[in-house]
Design a protein around this motif. Structure first.
Motif, PDB file in Angstrom:
ATOM      1  N   ASP A 216       0.802  -1.216   0.000  1.00 27.62           N
ATOM      2  CA  ASP A 216       0.000   0.000   0.000  1.00 27.62           C
ATOM      3  C   ASP A 216       0.846   1.283   0.000  1.00 27.62           C
ATOM      4  OD1 ASP A 216      -2.463   1.158  -0.158  1.00 27.62           O
ATOM      5  OD2 ASP A 216      -2.873   1.132   1.987  1.00 27.62           O
ATOM      6  N   ARG A 217       2.031   1.209  -0.568  1.00 31.32           N
ATOM      7  CA  ARG A 217       2.940   2.356  -0.710  1.00 31.32           C
ATOM      8  C   ARG A 217       3.261   3.058   0.620  1.00 31.32           C
ATOM      9  NH1 ARG A 217       1.588   6.133  -5.574  1.00 31.32           N
ATOM     10  NH2 ARG A 217       3.549   6.978  -4.826  1.00 31.32           N
ATOM     11  N   VAL A 218       3.310   2.292   1.688  1.00 29.78           N
ATOM     12  CA  VAL A 218       3.650   2.878   2.984  1.00 29.78           C
ATOM     13  C   VAL A 218       5.067   3.439   2.964  1.00 29.78           C
ATOM     14  CG1 VAL A 218       4.012   2.375   5.396  1.00 29.78           C
ATOM     15  CG2 VAL A 218       2.094   1.369   4.223  1.00 29.78           C
ATOM     16  N   PHE A 219       5.981   2.700   2.317  1.00 27.69           N
ATOM     17  CA  PHE A 219       7.376   3.126   2.266  1.00 27.69           C
ATOM     18  C   PHE A 219       7.488   4.536   1.673  1.00 27.69           C
ATOM     19  CE2 PHE A 219      11.603   3.163   0.198  1.00 27.69           C
ATOM     20  CZ  PHE A 219      12.390   2.895   1.304  1.00 27.69           C
ATOM     21  N   ASP A 220       6.748   4.765   0.586  1.00 24.48           N
ATOM     22  CA  ASP A 220       6.780   6.097  -0.040  1.00 24.48           C
ATOM     23  C   ASP A 220       6.190   7.155   0.878  1.00 24.48           C
ATOM     24  OD1 ASP A 220       8.122   5.484  -2.289  1.00 24.48           O
ATOM     25  OD2 ASP A 220       6.374   5.280  -3.582  1.00 24.48           O
ATOM     26  N   GLN A 221       5.107   6.800   1.563  1.00 26.24           N
ATOM     27  CA  GLN A 221       4.494   7.764   2.464  1.00 26.24           C
ATOM     28  C   GLN A 221       5.472   8.160   3.578  1.00 26.24           C
ATOM     29  OE1 GLN A 221       1.528   8.816   1.620  1.00 26.24           O
ATOM     30  NE2 GLN A 221       1.085  10.212   3.310  1.00 26.24           N
ATOM     31  N   LEU A 222       6.217   7.161   4.072  1.00 25.66           N
ATOM     32  CA  LEU A 222       7.219   7.465   5.096  1.00 25.66           C
ATOM     33  C   LEU A 222       8.252   8.440   4.560  1.00 25.66           C
ATOM     34  CD1 LEU A 222       7.777   3.903   6.599  1.00 25.66           C
ATOM     35  CD2 LEU A 222       6.861   5.856   7.816  1.00 25.66           C
ATOM     36  N   ARG A 223       8.569   8.299   3.275  1.00 24.33           N
ATOM     37  CA  ARG A 223       9.565   9.199   2.673  1.00 24.33           C
ATOM     38  C   ARG A 223       9.036  10.621   2.553  1.00 24.33           C
ATOM     39  NH1 ARG A 223      10.698   7.031  -2.725  1.00 24.33           N
ATOM     40  NH2 ARG A 223      12.187   8.712  -2.903  1.00 24.33           N
ATOM     41  N   THR A 224       7.689  10.791   2.518  1.00 25.90           N
ATOM     42  CA  THR A 224       7.159  12.151   2.437  1.00 25.90           C
ATOM     43  C   THR A 224       7.042  12.797   3.815  1.00 25.90           C
ATOM     44  OG1 THR A 224       4.824  11.607   2.657  1.00 25.90           O
ATOM     45  CG2 THR A 224       5.745  11.489   0.440  1.00 25.90           C
ATOM     46  N   TYR A 225       7.311  12.012   4.866  1.00 25.59           N
ATOM     47  CA  TYR A 225       7.260  12.563   6.215  1.00 25.59           C
ATOM     48  C   TYR A 225       8.650  13.047   6.624  1.00 25.59           C
ATOM     49  CZ  TYR A 225       2.518  11.635   7.771  1.00 25.59           C
ATOM     50  OH  TYR A 225       1.167  11.690   7.954  1.00 25.59           O
ATOM     51  N   PRO A 226       8.718  14.066   7.499  1.00 24.16           N
ATOM     52  CA  PRO A 226      10.034  14.564   7.923  1.00 24.16           C
ATOM     53  C   PRO A 226      10.689  13.629   8.935  1.00 24.16           C
ATOM     54  CG  PRO A 226       8.302  15.819   8.994  1.00 24.16           C
ATOM     55  CD  PRO A 226       7.612  14.866   8.073  1.00 24.16           C
ATOM     56  N   ILE A 227      11.113  12.459   8.468  1.00 21.93           N
ATOM     57  CA  ILE A 227      11.684  11.456   9.372  1.00 21.93           C
ATOM     58  C   ILE A 227      13.205  11.493   9.284  1.00 21.93           C
ATOM     59  CG2 ILE A 227      11.847   8.997   9.856  1.00 21.93           C
ATOM     60  CD1 ILE A 227       9.112   8.676   8.616  1.00 21.93           C
ATOM     61  N   SER A 228      13.853  11.373  10.427  1.00 22.11           N
ATOM     62  CA  SER A 228      15.309  11.278  10.444  1.00 22.11           C
ATOM     63  C   SER A 228      15.707   9.905   9.890  1.00 22.11           C
ATOM     64  CB  SER A 228      15.802  11.436  11.872  1.00 22.11           C
ATOM     65  OG  SER A 228      16.949  10.658  12.064  1.00 22.11           O
TER      66      SER A 228
ATOM     67  N   SER B 165       7.715  18.903   6.457  1.00 21.27           N
ATOM     68  CA  SER B 165       7.061  19.162   7.734  1.00 21.27           C
ATOM     69  C   SER B 165       5.734  19.892   7.565  1.00 21.27           C
ATOM     70  CB  SER B 165       7.963  20.007   8.631  1.00 21.27           C
ATOM     71  OG  SER B 165       9.217  19.414   8.732  1.00 21.27           O
ATOM     72  N   PHE B 166       5.533  20.501   6.392  1.00 17.08           N
ATOM     73  CA  PHE B 166       4.335  21.324   6.176  1.00 17.08           C
ATOM     74  C   PHE B 166       3.381  20.730   5.153  1.00 17.08           C
ATOM     75  CE2 PHE B 166       7.965  23.870   7.394  1.00 17.08           C
ATOM     76  CZ  PHE B 166       7.472  24.511   8.519  1.00 17.08           C
ATOM     77  N   VAL B 167       3.806  19.625   4.550  1.00 16.02           N
ATOM     78  CA  VAL B 167       3.031  19.066   3.443  1.00 16.02           C
ATOM     79  C   VAL B 167       2.540  17.673   3.797  1.00 16.02           C
ATOM     80  CG1 VAL B 167       3.194  18.292   1.056  1.00 16.02           C
ATOM     81  CG2 VAL B 167       4.355  20.383   1.749  1.00 16.02           C
ATOM     82  N   GLU B 168       1.279  17.400   3.527  1.00 15.75           N
ATOM     83  CA  GLU B 168       0.767  16.040   3.687  1.00 15.75           C
ATOM     84  C   GLU B 168       0.265  15.572   2.317  1.00 15.75           C
ATOM     85  OE1 GLU B 168       0.566  14.046   6.527  1.00 15.75           O
ATOM     86  OE2 GLU B 168      -0.652  12.444   5.671  1.00 15.75           O
ATOM     87  N   TYR B 169       0.667  14.359   1.979  1.00 18.90           N
ATOM     88  CA  TYR B 169       0.409  13.835   0.639  1.00 18.90           C
ATOM     89  C   TYR B 169      -0.567  12.675   0.735  1.00 18.90           C
ATOM     90  CZ  TYR B 169       1.698  11.316  -3.703  1.00 18.90           C
ATOM     91  OH  TYR B 169       1.701  10.653  -4.906  1.00 18.90           O
TER      92      TYR B 169
END
Lengths: 232, 231, 213
Positions: free
Chosen positions: B82-94, C73-77
């Motif tokens: 379900d493309r979770v990996f990509d979603q994690l990449r769009t989050y500001p994760i260290s 930090s400001f964008v949700e996709y």
């Protein structure tokens, strides 16, 4: 835009020069080098085997450096060169394995021995093959360049560790073979010829690397052009 | 630092939940290792008592290596749905928090495979009646696992994008980890057969294992960030 | 404000986007249109940070005029054709994970009102019921609940209405309205235009504005 024809001629001229030099070295090594006291004439394969082994290992260092360059500079050109260096490395590891095996038969009496250097070369061949399969299994683009570069760095840094561990593994089980006393006991003339052959082999490697990189870049630009023709 | 820890904890907790919900994922490598040990018993037949330690070391570490490889190669499988990996990449994760959480779960799963494997092979392969298990052996196995884990996470992230994942993972993983296999086997041999102790080994095989582990951990920590960046 | 200047993107030698410039301002809905293959989804994934632009710049400007260091930090996709939910976890664990990653309040009190909006606040749905057994519409509603909970000022929505029933579309409109009123930015790709008709929408046609050819 590079003048392709001019570049072609340059590549050809360099290739002829390099191979003529190497041919001369091998001819001299076969004809005029003194025979070995213990092994007689068979040992002459050393002038081919040792240089190709060193070039094979050098390629892994080149691969690591080029991969680091790809990662830090984000350079697609460095990525092309990395791939070429792995291909050149694979050629030389296979050459080393084949000549080592041919040499092993009359001197050790077997086609294969779990000698530290041969074993490491075999593992190196597997790693080069793995790297190349990995690269070709991905679609072209920055992502592939970066992933392959990460793998290249790991392979390049692992080779010395593999070498060290395999050497320990061998020396714990049996004393180092008499046949590989090497260096100090060698005739100074032999060392000189061996060094010249090594230079020749490294030049061949460098020429192959250069030619193959140009080739790969050309392939990429042909592909790019074929796309732009399609879309118009 | 606070966000780092919070992200590490969140990702680790997520991984634990997924593994727990999916018992097959950690059970199947374990069953595989049990089967492998049985196969060793069948293929070796009756062994002279003096060869038992050697056989025990070889079979145990080979089995552990294979089953760990299976487990490592699947570390990122839940993230691929379900493309979770990509979603994690769009989050500001260290990326380091991400890598460390994966590393921790890999080590935890590894212990879950390694400990029973050591025990099972002692039970089945060592028919001498005198257990070969001891603290030194456990430490060696754990060090080998710590070295392998980092490489496992990184390679499995790399293989996500590859079309030839099934064959490629072992093809690259095994040659790269030969030093670990050799160190683990030789160290155990020195302890069980030659009667050496750990402090003696630190200057040789175990030292190599530690260098390998530190080098790979650092390298993989740095490279992981490269792999999750935008293309 | 999201500022896009002369954005270009090439994939395997093919030019997908080139010379694309636009701003997405607070309190605005930007509707990206264009025929199939014109690069709508590609544009969204570039803005989300999944793909790297081959040319041009993308900046997220904070209200004080400075540029954000990490626009994620400001964008949700919200991706098309996927909800990015862990199938083996229940609804609450999924939402808690994503909230914790952003460092937001993940308590039941924060989550449950939103779940209620999306008609997912039932003890049998909320917990101990893995998301993989949800229906298409339920998964979509959960993904939209995550969007609402993210409290991000900029939303990238790729076909957000897929799988929603009339009631769901209604909830979506209410949520979108709230986002606009709080000066949020919305960039949307959708084939289903009717639900957007009650909003003031600015259109960006990729075929005319997004390519050099």
């Amino acid at each position: 835009m590079i003048d392709a024809r001019k570049q072609d001629r340059l590549t050809l001229a360099l290739g002829i020069a390099v191979f003529a030099f190497a041919g001369l070295c091998w001819f001299y090594a076969l004809k005029f080098a003194p025979p070995d006291a213990a092994q007689g004439e068979v040992y002459r394969i050393i002038y081919f085997h040792v240089p190709s082994a060193i070039t094979a290992f050098l390629s892994s260092a080149v691969l690591a450096v080029l991969s680091l360059w790809t990662l830090f500079k984000r350079s697609p050109t460095a990525a092309v060169w990395s791939k070429a260096s792995a291909e050149v490395g694979l050629i030389f590891t296979v050459l080393t394995l084949v000549t080592g095996s041919i040499w092993g038969r009359p001197t050790w009496g077997v086609w294969w021995d779990w000698d530290a250097r041969l074993t490491t070369t075999l593992l190196l061949a597997l790693l080069y093959a793995g790297y190349l399969i990995f690269t070709s299994s991905m679609s072209p683009g920055p992502q592939r360049d970066r992933m392959s570069a990460a793998l290249g760095v790991i392979i390049g840094l692992d080779v010395p560790i593999i070498y060290k561990s395999v050497t320990w593994w061998r020396t714990l089980h049996q004393p180092p073979s008499l046949l590989r006393s090497g260096g100090s006991s060698m005739d100074p003339d032999m060392v000189k010829i061996l060094m010249t052959c090594l230079v020749a082999m490294i030049l061949i490697g460098a020429w192959l690397l250069w030619t193959r990189s140009v080739n790969l870049k050309l392939q990429a630009s042909i592909e790019e052009h074929s796309h732009s023709v399609h879309s118009h | 630092m606070k966000t780092f820890l919070a992200q590490y904890r969140a990702l680790l907790w997520q991984a634990v939940q997924v593994e727990w919900a999916n018992a097959e994922r950690w059970l199947s490598p374990l069953l595989f290792s049990g089967t492998m040990i049985l196969l060793f018993v069948f293929t070796f037949g009756t062994v002279e008592p003096k060869f038992i330690p050697q056989l025990y070391i070889a079979a145990t570490f080979l089995t552990a290596f294979f089953s760990l490889q299976i487990s490592f190669s699947r570390v990122l499988e839940p993230d691929m749905q379900d493309r979770v990996f990509d979603q994690l990449r769009t989050y500001p994760i260290s990326p380091s928090a991400w890598f460390l959480s994966k590393y921790t779960i890999v080590i935890a799963l590894g212990v879950l495979i390694l400990a029973p494997t050591l025990f099972l092979s002692d039970l089945f392969l060592n028919v001498s009646g005198k257990s070969l298990l001891n603290g030194s052996l456990a430490i060696i196995a754990l060090m080998a696992l710590l070295s392998l884990g980092a490489l496992g996470v990184l390679l499995s992230t790399m293989m996500l994008r590859s079309n030839a994942k099934q064959i490629l993972y072992p093809l690259i993983y095994f040659p790269l980890t030969i030093p670990v296999l050799l160190s683990a086997v030789e160290s155990s041999h020195a302890i069980l057969v030659d009667g050496k102790d750990l402090s003696y080994l630190m200057s040789s095989w175990l030292g190599l294992l530690v260098i390998f582990g530190i080098m790979y951990f650092t390298l993989c920590l740095l490279l992981f960030g490269e792999l999750v960046k935008p293309e | 404000m999201l500022e896009i200047k002369s954005l270009g993107f090439k994939y395997q030698y093919k030019t997908i986007l080139s010379g694309l410039s636009f701003d997405a301002k607070p309190g605005e809905i930007l509707h990206i249109t264009g025929p199939n293959g014109s690069g709508k989804t590609t544009l969204m994934s570039i803005l989300a940070g999944l793909r790297k632009e081959s040319a041009g710049t993308i900046h997220y400007r904070l209200p004080d005029g400075t540029t954000a260091l990490d626009r994620r930090s400001f964008v949700e996709y919200l991706p098309a054709e996927a909800n990015a939910l862990f199938g083996k976890m229940d609804a609450m664990s999924n939402l808690r994970l994503w909230l914790r990653l952003r460092g937001l309040d993940d308590s039941d009190n924060a989550i449950r009102p939103i779940l209620k909006n999306w008609e997912l606040d039932h003890p049998l749905i909320r917990e101990n019921f893995s998301v993989e057994s949800f229906s298409t519409g339920m998964k979509r509603r959960l993904a939209l609940a995550r969007l609402e909970l993210s409290k991000t000022p900029c939303w990238l929505l790729d076909e957000p209405l897929y799988g929603l029933d009339a009631k769901g579309i209604d909830t979506f409109q209410t949520m979108l309205n709230g986002h606009l009123l709080s000066q949020g930015i919305t960039i949307i790709v959708s084939h289903d235009i009717a639900p957007l008709e009650r909003f003031r929408v600015r259109k960006l046609d990729l075929l005319h504005d997004g390519r050099a050819s």
